[in-house]
Scaffold this motif. Structure first.
Motif, PDB file in Angstrom:
ATOM      1  N   ARG A  21      43.413  48.846  44.727  1.00  0.00           N
ATOM      2  CA  ARG A  21      42.030  49.360  44.731  1.00  0.00           C
ATOM      3  C   ARG A  21      41.183  48.577  43.746  1.00  0.00           C
ATOM      4  NH1 ARG A  21      38.657  52.943  42.167  1.00  0.00           N
ATOM      5  NH2 ARG A  21      37.367  54.226  43.514  1.00  0.00           N
ATOM      6  N   ARG A  22      41.690  48.341  42.505  1.00  0.00           N
ATOM      7  CA  ARG A  22      40.935  47.579  41.506  1.00  0.00           C
ATOM      8  C   ARG A  22      40.661  46.165  42.014  1.00  0.00           C
ATOM      9  NH1 ARG A  22      44.675  49.987  38.093  1.00  0.00           N
ATOM     10  NH2 ARG A  22      45.840  48.036  37.942  1.00  0.00           N
ATOM     11  N   HIS A  23      41.647  45.554  42.589  1.00  0.00           N
ATOM     12  CA  HIS A  23      41.471  44.202  43.115  1.00  0.00           C
ATOM     13  C   HIS A  23      40.435  44.186  44.249  1.00  0.00           C
ATOM     14  CE1 HIS A  23      42.466  40.102  44.159  1.00  0.00           C
ATOM     15  NE2 HIS A  23      42.655  40.473  45.418  1.00  0.00           N
ATOM     16  N   ARG A  24      40.506  45.178  45.171  1.00  0.00           N
ATOM     17  CA  ARG A  24      39.557  45.263  46.279  1.00  0.00           C
ATOM     18  C   ARG A  24      38.131  45.421  45.754  1.00  0.00           C
ATOM     19  NH1 ARG A  24      41.972  49.087  48.788  1.00  0.00           N
ATOM     20  NH2 ARG A  24      40.654  50.795  48.119  1.00  0.00           N
ATOM     21  N   LEU A  25      37.921  46.257  44.708  1.00  0.00           N
ATOM     22  CA  LEU A  25      36.584  46.445  44.140  1.00  0.00           C
ATOM     23  C   LEU A  25      36.109  45.174  43.441  1.00  0.00           C
ATOM     24  CD1 LEU A  25      36.838  50.087  42.769  1.00  0.00           C
ATOM     25  CD2 LEU A  25      35.455  49.259  44.667  1.00  0.00           C
TER      26      LEU A  25
END
Length: 186
Positions: A21-25
């Motif tokens: 999720r952090r990487h996607r954001l």
């Protein structure tokens, strides 16, 4: 077998999901993806595997088609003393496959010509050709060739498919020929 048909997903790791999720954001901010930034918890659409199964089935059918062969052999009786040639049909449509078989002594090299020009009959990897001054030559196995295929010529009318016997010195002489009538040229 639920893995083939898209059954239950495996156990999820919360730390891995948070990292994804952090990487996607981070990537969404870099490329200014407003849809992902507006709803960061929306899951990516799940893709089915039905296309993979379809491609695999098509590949298997393609391989079986090539391994299955081209159908029936052209009928000819093996004759180890007299060379001969037989065609599947004496009338063919231009551009289609002209199938033929050869017979004759095993220890002799043969060149096949169509209207005087040397040709190579295709039988997959079952026939090996050797270059001679008369053209590509082949030797028969057990006095018989497999069914060979060449493209029928484009001109309407009679065409001569001939069998040449190649001597040890490289000279060739015609031993037999058949006439094939071609139709359907546009």
């Amino acid at each position: 077998m639920s893995f083939i048909f898209g059954g239950v997903r495996g156990r999820s790791d919360p730390e891995l999901e948070a990292a994804n999720r952090r990487h996607r954001l981070r990537m969404a901010r870099d490329i200014n993806d407003t849809r992902t930034l507006a709803d960061p918890d929306r899951a990516a659409p799940r893709r089915g595997r039905h296309w993979l199964v379809l491609a695999l089935a098509a590949g298997i059918l393609g391989v079986l088609t090539f391994l299955g062969g081209g159908g029936e052999d052209v009928p000819i009786t093996a004759d180890c003393s007299t060379p001969g040639i037989a065609v599947a049909s004496s009338r063919v449509t231009a551009g289609t496959g002209l199938q033929f078989r050869l017979t004759g002594p095993d220890d002799t090299r043969y060149v096949v010509t169509l209207d005087g020009a040397p040709v190579r009959g295709d039988a997959g990897s079952t026939v090996s050709y050797t270059q001679t001054p008369a053209g590509p030559s082949l030797e028969l196995q057990q006095c018989l060739s497999p069914t060979l295929t060449i493209a029928a010529p484009a001109g309407d009318g009679p065409h001569e498919l001939a069998l040449l016997e190649v001597a040890a010195d490289g000279t060739a002489r015609e031993v037999i020929s058949v006439t094939v009538t071609v139709t359907g040229t546009r």
